[in-house]
Write an enzyme that holds these catalytic residues in place. Structure first.
Site, PDB file in Angstrom:
ATOM      1  N   THR A  60      10.144  31.958  12.141  1.00 26.75           N
ATOM      2  CA  THR A  60      10.638  31.405  13.417  1.00 26.75           C
ATOM      3  C   THR A  60      10.311  29.905  13.438  1.00 26.75           C
ATOM      4  O   THR A  60      11.116  29.111  12.966  1.00 26.75           O
ATOM      5  CB  THR A  60      10.040  32.133  14.640  1.00 26.75           C
ATOM      6  N   LYS A 104       4.902  35.931   8.063  1.00 24.72           N
ATOM      7  CA  LYS A 104       5.325  34.807   8.890  1.00 24.72           C
ATOM      8  C   LYS A 104       4.301  34.601   9.994  1.00 24.72           C
ATOM      9  O   LYS A 104       3.582  35.524  10.380  1.00 24.72           O
ATOM     10  CB  LYS A 104       6.703  35.052   9.489  1.00 24.72           C
ATOM     11  N   THR A 163       5.349  35.021  16.271  1.00 22.90           N
ATOM     12  CA  THR A 163       4.339  36.043  16.165  1.00 22.90           C
ATOM     13  C   THR A 163       3.905  36.066  14.722  1.00 22.90           C
ATOM     14  O   THR A 163       4.371  35.306  13.893  1.00 22.90           O
ATOM     15  CB  THR A 163       4.927  37.398  16.584  1.00 22.90           C
ATOM     16  N   ASN A 211       5.009  22.632  21.585  1.00 25.62           N
ATOM     17  CA  ASN A 211       4.808  23.647  22.611  1.00 25.62           C
ATOM     18  C   ASN A 211       5.079  23.171  24.027  1.00 25.62           C
ATOM     19  O   ASN A 211       5.158  23.974  24.941  1.00 25.62           O
ATOM     20  CB  ASN A 211       3.395  24.228  22.492  1.00 25.62           C
ATOM     21  N   THR A 232      11.856  27.191  28.383  1.00 21.18           N
ATOM     22  CA  THR A 232      12.201  28.598  28.642  1.00 21.18           C
ATOM     23  C   THR A 232      13.654  28.692  29.100  1.00 21.18           C
ATOM     24  O   THR A 232      14.058  27.934  29.967  1.00 21.18           O
ATOM     25  CB  THR A 232      11.251  29.141  29.744  1.00 21.18           C
TER      26      THR A 232
END
Lengths: 400, 400
Positions: B154, B176, B187, B395, B400
């Protein structure tokens, strides 16, 4: 009971307190202005204190603990910025005691009644010659509260002070703290003085309770420091009957201490290293107060949530992920999350919240995150700040 | 026993494994290449797994747990990047099962033997039409291991893979992970396959032990994710007697799993979001392994220490402060701290270490921090990375 804090008040707002500060050359970074400060009461006072819980504590903290013992009495404190006097062994302890003796002589009070707080670089000895000259040069006055607040700063960008009135009494205070730890240059210190007469045991209880709800729920980076100290003097200069459990003004006094500590704690979070936004996390519906406080601390220290707050991103997923990794009990279907007053998550799913409106609200300076766990009456509120590139610069570019 | 990892190996290095990947349009960020991948054994295999410990887990994790139960068997896994299928309720569970049915039909294997891992944005449903087309388009081959490693990325900047030989057998793997959690986009996932025949109970024990010493000691930001999963297939394609406790190759197999997991874990830390340096923290002399692991985790997640590593600053004070706030037992006078092999702290005081030499060493890509607590035999090593302004940008700027 919530009392209003006057943000222009200071640690000398209460009757019978004087303070002053000078630049002695101990602090060689920052603005280079003022680094030795003295706060004194014109008479012996009841004293309460809380100290750092970390096992690495400075010599000054050790000396204060020994001086205070169970006496609950004292009259003055001398503070230096620029050198924490930590990891300095027996020589550090001797140095700290010597400085309190100089201060006692200067003020004409008993050496046992003088405390010392040191903040700054660890692993270095106090520069005693400079310190002695500094102590002798300080001229404490009733107008010295703001100088005192400035002198205790390290990486802080502004002084933190305030005062509260309760009944016929006043409580004033000053604090410093920018990184919650910054073991080379900083720490959290708070000094409060009231002219109310307060029983030492009740004084300690009010301070301990207030610290749990304020300084212990502030986090800039989740670290703790070897010098964290809060000192509260009650000199009774405004007269009246001694305040203790159940007497007039007992509840007002407790509320005043809490209000002022919360005010100073929020000022610290707002002035967190590199911070541009205050993060206020409130947890309700927790099974216990301990659960609520744990989750508040996890929320205010999450790298990802702090980054999202910096980016004004209504990232509910990061809040939900913190709940998931906490040990706090929750009722999955009853969990709700709100950001800036807008419900973003409920019934285990994101809501259809107005993304643009919320993203706009998050561009403000105060970001409220509210979580309800749906399991009990436990609740807590704590404060942190956003994580910024400036934080990294401050802490990466400083060299040992 | 330490085995060498071939960093060019892959999850199809062992006999009897095939893999493949396509771009199905599920991952709409990042490089936009490959987002649906399949790994399959040519015969049913023993399977061991470890899953996220956070209570917020994805539908895919729930489905895998149910499928695996206590059977310890399976044959294939389908993975998608771009959507975590987390906070998606009953529909998420149904979707995950449906995808495993498509994959089983495509491969001609039993649906119960197909697992699913999903990584990416949480709170969104899987785009089923695209996913079905993707599954049907994948053509798994023995050469597909590197495509598989790429498809599961990702925010990773490079694929993570490797293989280890032990006796006549091979163990290959892919992983990953870039932010340890990044609940909107990432994740940690790891997939391993060996051609050795291994008893399911021993397989699970080896995987669980290795995960404790590798993935569970990696931290990019201290967060955990709803989808963290490690899956280990042992298909016995290379023949021989079943490996279990006490048989030939039992110790070699355990060492191989640990070596490969540690290799993949370090690759994750090195590729941490925004990272420029690997931080390897080793704690020895701890009273217990648990103490050592706790301290390793605190060291690799300290904002201040990670910032110091970024700034190539030999800031022993930040290490000592972390020791102080940990709950690990230590003998104050026996504590030692070394950075890049140079002793910087002992006998409660900083040493006279060569500042310039050490600062120069810290400009490398691998920064070793060693702490000895002087109280017992407990030890652990873990990995993290430096904290950079780029981490904050990644980040904070994601929306979103």
């Amino acid at each position: 009971m919530t009392l209003e804090v006057d943000p222009t008040g200071s640690v000398t707002s209460a009757l019978g307190f004087v303070a002053g500060a000078v630049y002695a050359g101990i602090k060689t970074y920052g603005d280079g202005k003022l680094d030795v400060a003295i706060l004194a009461s014109d008479r012996p006072a009841a004293v309460a204190a809380t100290f750092t819980k970390t096992r690495l504590h400075s010599a000054s903290v050790d000396v204060n603990r020994a001086k205070l013992g169970t006496r609950g009495r004292g009259q003055a404190v001398v503070v230096n910025a620029g050198c924490a006097n930590s990891s300095t062994g027996q020589r550090g302890l001797d140095d700290a005691r010597t400085v309190t003796e100089w201060t006692a002589r200067k003020l004409g009070v008993a050496a046992d009644d003088v405390f010392i707080c040191s903040t700054g670089v660890i692993g270095h000895f106090l520069p005693m010659e400079k310190f002695e000259a500094g102590v002798n040069a300080v001229e404490p006055t009733p107008l010295g509260g703001l100088d005192f607040a400035r002198a205790i700063m390290t990486t802080d960008t502004r002084p933190k002070h305030g005062a509260v009135r309760f009944g016929p009494y006043t409580l004033g205070g000053a604090a410093k703290g920018s990184g919650m730890i910054h073991p080379n240059m900083a720490t959290m210190l708070a000094f409060l003085g009231t002219d109310a007469p307060v029983q030492p045991a009740y004084l300690q209880r009010c301070l301990s309770d207030a610290v749990e709800k304020s300084f212990n729920l502030v986090s800039v980076d989740g670290d703790t420091s070897p010098s964290d100290t809060a000192l509260l003097f009650a000199n009774g200069a405004a007269g009246g009957e001694e305040i203790r459990e159940g007497t007039p003004y007992a509840i007002e006094f407790a509320a005043a201490v809490e209000a002022l500590c919360v005010h100073l704690a929020k000022e610290m979070a707002r002035d967190g290293e590199g911070a541009t936004r205050l993060l206020e996390a409130t947890v309700t519906g927790a099974a216990t107060t301990a659960d609520a406080r744990e989750l508040v601390r996890l929320l205010t220290t999450s790298y990802l949530l702090k980054s999202a707050v910096h980016g004004a991103d209504p990232n509910w997923g990061r809040v939900v992920a913190v709940i998931g990794r906490s040990s706090a009990a929750y009722d999955e279907d009853a969990v709700t999350v709100s950001i800036c007053g807008i419900r973003v998550f409920e019934h285990s799913r994101p809501t259809e919240f107005p993304l643009e409106t919320l993203a706009e609200a998050m561009k403000g300076t105060d970001i409220a995150i509210e979580v309800s766990l749906g399991t009990g009456p436990g609740h807590a509120t704590g404060w942190g700040c956003d994580l910024t590139a400036e934080y990294v610069h401050i802490n990466a570019d400083y060299h040992t």
